[in-house]
Design a protein around this motif. Sequence first.
Motif, PDB file in Angstrom:
ATOM      1  N   TYR A  50       0.855  -1.196   0.000  1.00  0.00           N
ATOM      2  CA  TYR A  50       0.000   0.000   0.000  1.00  0.00           C
ATOM      3  C   TYR A  50       0.889   1.244   0.000  1.00  0.00           C
ATOM      4  O   TYR A  50       1.991   1.230   0.533  1.00  0.00           O
ATOM      5  N   LYS A  51       0.407   2.309  -0.615  1.00  0.00           N
ATOM      6  CA  LYS A  51       1.104   3.598  -0.534  1.00  0.00           C
ATOM      7  C   LYS A  51       0.065   4.626  -0.113  1.00  0.00           C
ATOM      8  O   LYS A  51      -0.982   4.751  -0.773  1.00  0.00           O
ATOM      9  N   ASN A  52       0.345   5.341   0.947  1.00  0.00           N
ATOM     10  CA  ASN A  52      -0.628   6.315   1.491  1.00  0.00           C
ATOM     11  C   ASN A  52      -2.012   5.677   1.644  1.00  0.00           C
ATOM     12  O   ASN A  52      -3.028   6.245   1.226  1.00  0.00           O
ATOM     13  N   ASP A  53      -2.007   4.452   2.166  1.00  0.00           N
ATOM     14  CA  ASP A  53      -3.248   3.700   2.394  1.00  0.00           C
ATOM     15  C   ASP A  53      -3.962   3.265   1.111  1.00  0.00           C
ATOM     16  O   ASP A  53      -5.059   2.726   1.166  1.00  0.00           O
ATOM     17  N   GLU A  54      -3.353   3.518  -0.036  1.00  0.00           N
ATOM     18  CA  GLU A  54      -3.960   3.076  -1.305  1.00  0.00           C
ATOM     19  C   GLU A  54      -3.307   1.766  -1.723  1.00  0.00           C
ATOM     20  O   GLU A  54      -2.077   1.648  -1.694  1.00  0.00           O
ATOM     21  N   TYR A  55      -4.123   0.800  -2.137  1.00  0.00           N
ATOM     22  CA  TYR A  55      -3.582  -0.482  -2.596  1.00  0.00           C
ATOM     23  C   TYR A  55      -2.667  -0.276  -3.803  1.00  0.00           C
ATOM     24  O   TYR A  55      -3.024   0.453  -4.729  1.00  0.00           O
ATOM     25  N   VAL A  56      -1.511  -0.929  -3.792  1.00  0.00           N
ATOM     26  CA  VAL A  56      -0.598  -0.842  -4.934  1.00  0.00           C
ATOM     27  C   VAL A  56      -0.614  -2.158  -5.706  1.00  0.00           C
ATOM     28  O   VAL A  56      -1.000  -2.212  -6.877  1.00  0.00           O
ATOM     29  N   GLU A  57      -0.217  -3.249  -5.063  1.00  0.00           N
ATOM     30  CA  GLU A  57      -0.195  -4.549  -5.749  1.00  0.00           C
ATOM     31  C   GLU A  57      -0.061  -5.679  -4.724  1.00  0.00           C
ATOM     32  O   GLU A  57       0.197  -5.445  -3.554  1.00  0.00           O
ATOM     33  N   VAL A  64     -10.886  -4.244  -1.621  1.00  0.00           N
ATOM     34  CA  VAL A  64      -9.460  -4.529  -1.815  1.00  0.00           C
ATOM     35  C   VAL A  64      -9.247  -5.945  -2.371  1.00  0.00           C
ATOM     36  O   VAL A  64      -8.296  -6.193  -3.110  1.00  0.00           O
ATOM     37  N   LEU A 121      -9.441  -5.706  -6.027  1.00  0.00           N
ATOM     38  CA  LEU A 121      -8.209  -5.099  -6.566  1.00  0.00           C
ATOM     39  C   LEU A 121      -7.085  -6.131  -6.630  1.00  0.00           C
ATOM     40  O   LEU A 121      -6.323  -6.188  -7.595  1.00  0.00           O
ATOM     41  N   ASP A 171      -5.190  -7.344  -9.967  1.00  0.00           N
ATOM     42  CA  ASP A 171      -3.728  -7.259 -10.082  1.00  0.00           C
ATOM     43  C   ASP A 171      -3.130  -8.636 -10.391  1.00  0.00           C
ATOM     44  O   ASP A 171      -2.210  -8.757 -11.206  1.00  0.00           O
ATOM     45  N   ASP A 208      -8.490  -3.852 -15.499  1.00  0.00           N
ATOM     46  CA  ASP A 208      -8.963  -2.819 -14.573  1.00  0.00           C
ATOM     47  C   ASP A 208     -10.478  -2.728 -14.572  1.00  0.00           C
ATOM     48  O   ASP A 208     -11.083  -2.334 -13.577  1.00  0.00           O
TER      49      ASP A 208
END
Length: 517
Positions: free
Chosen positions: A316-323, A391, A394, A398, A435
């Motif tokens: 996560y980056k800044n609470d946003e899912y990345v991968e 999530v 997501l 991914d 996506d």
Amino acid sequence: MILEGNNVDRSYKEQVDVVIIGSGCGGATVAKQLAAEGHSVLILEQGGYFTAQRGDFDQRSDNMLARIDGGRGMHTSVNNELALMYGNCVGGASVHYWADCWRMPKDRCDEIAATGVTGHSYEELTPYFEQIEKDHNVHFAAPEYYNTMNRLFNEGAETLGWHAEPTPQARRGCAKSGHCYQGCAYNAKQSQLVTSVPAAIEAGARLMADCQVESITRNAKGEASGIEAVFIDRASGRANGHRLQVQARIVVLAAGGYSSAAVWLRAKLPNGSGQVGKNFLCNPNTFLYGLYDREIKLWENIPAATGTSQYRLATYKNDEYVEGGYLLHPNQLQPEFLALTLPGFGEDHRELVSQLPNIGSVVSWIDDELPGEICLNSNGDAEYHYQLRGVDELKARDSLKKQAQLLFATGAKEVIVPDIAGTRLHSVDEIGVFDELPITNGNYLFGAPHPAGTLRMGADPATSVVASNHEAHEVANLFVADPSVFPMQPSVDPSISIMAWSYVAAKEINTRLLSLG
Ligand SMILES: Cc1cc2nc3c(=O)[nH]c(=O)nc-3n(C[C@H](O)[C@H](O)[C@H](O)COP(=O)(O)OP(=O)(O)OC[C@H]3O[C@@H](n4cnc5c(N)ncnc54)[C@H](O)[C@@H]3O)c2cc1C
């Protein structure tokens, strides 16, 4: 002693120290441990007793799914989103598992400990992991056991700069038949059928197959006191008219992640927390097909000698899912299942099926966090409600992108999505399609072989069903030993974790039996 339903011509009454509902990784492990301690143990299994010695494992998917799979390979969630995959035979789901054997990683043990669960830390489980790995001959596969898809997986991972790693395998003397999923005809796959069940019987436990527990009985103090069951006629799947009553000092519920909560609800046991059947997780599987100019023959040798855990934990980056948030492995399907799950109809489907040997595949287990629910319908049958979302969706999207990358990196000329639309990608530049592609509500079929969570463990009876000693908060002398107790998924295939946790359950039950005198 193993008694089969076909040999039952009367009703039985039994009195034992411990009655165990289910003969899978959970039930068989507890049985083996407690029988070895000298307790009288009776295992009850609603499915049949099938053995390689008798030639029951004929390697035909239609026959074998009818024998060993809970829903004959056709059970789905209410919204058709999940293909429910589970065992219904002596040895349970391990008879049809792939035998990938990961320990629950330390980071996940730590997360579980942080929820208030005690006695299941990585350090406490380590001696059990070591014993289980020894008993199941867990090892890395030698190069001769790598099929073409396994080798391609490693090449693709290298091209993409991912690390691949060998998957620990529970096999002994593998014949490379490729029929792990259908039940091993060579007794090479180390399922419970060939490990803990015979060990339990050897130590003095008894097992009744084709015996379905209908109810868990309680005494005047509300403590578990036994079970009531019916014997099943294997051919019709119906009760054969003979019953079983067992009085026991301890009842162990180990009917598996799809069934234990349903048994609880049918038995109308207390549910003060309202959590019974809730928190249903299942590690939904995403998978894609790749069409190659060369033969892959997905059905040969062992399924997943290799894989990558590089994406096991979500980032996560800044609470946003990345991968991430999934394991990624080569996939294995026998020709009939491959044909069945390829998209399309008529001429389109025939055209794909004519190229079966050239089709490769990869698969992921999503470490799901947002649960569904198991409840009973008006007939008393279990219903499975689950919607991939948030999530978890997501993570699934991914994983599909990573799978397509790997397939293209290994020379696939097309990537085929097993969705209703039969979506196809012709280059890695198109992976953005994942996506938006409709993948929920039955547009895409997720396999679901790892049910968990519906009788979850915790310190607080207001928010959990069993305590850290595996005993029900509200029903003394009722212990649960299967993944229903996991407060979260192990983040890897679960069999070894289920067994290790069941060692803890067996230790706690032994202590209780000794204290009861
Ligand atoms: C196709 C497939 C592949 C898999 N591959 C892997 C893998 O490679 N690695 C891995 O770690 N895990 C794998 N798994 C998961 C793993 O096999 C299971 O998580 C594990 O075996 C479950 O053990 P269990 O004891 O919880 O339940 P089960 O094995 O489901 O055992 C429960 C038993 O209880 C019986 N039962 C249910 N209700 C009743 C009742 N009312 N009365 C009497 N008996 C009852 C059932 O028939 C069943 O046999 C796979 C699963 C599947 C289906």
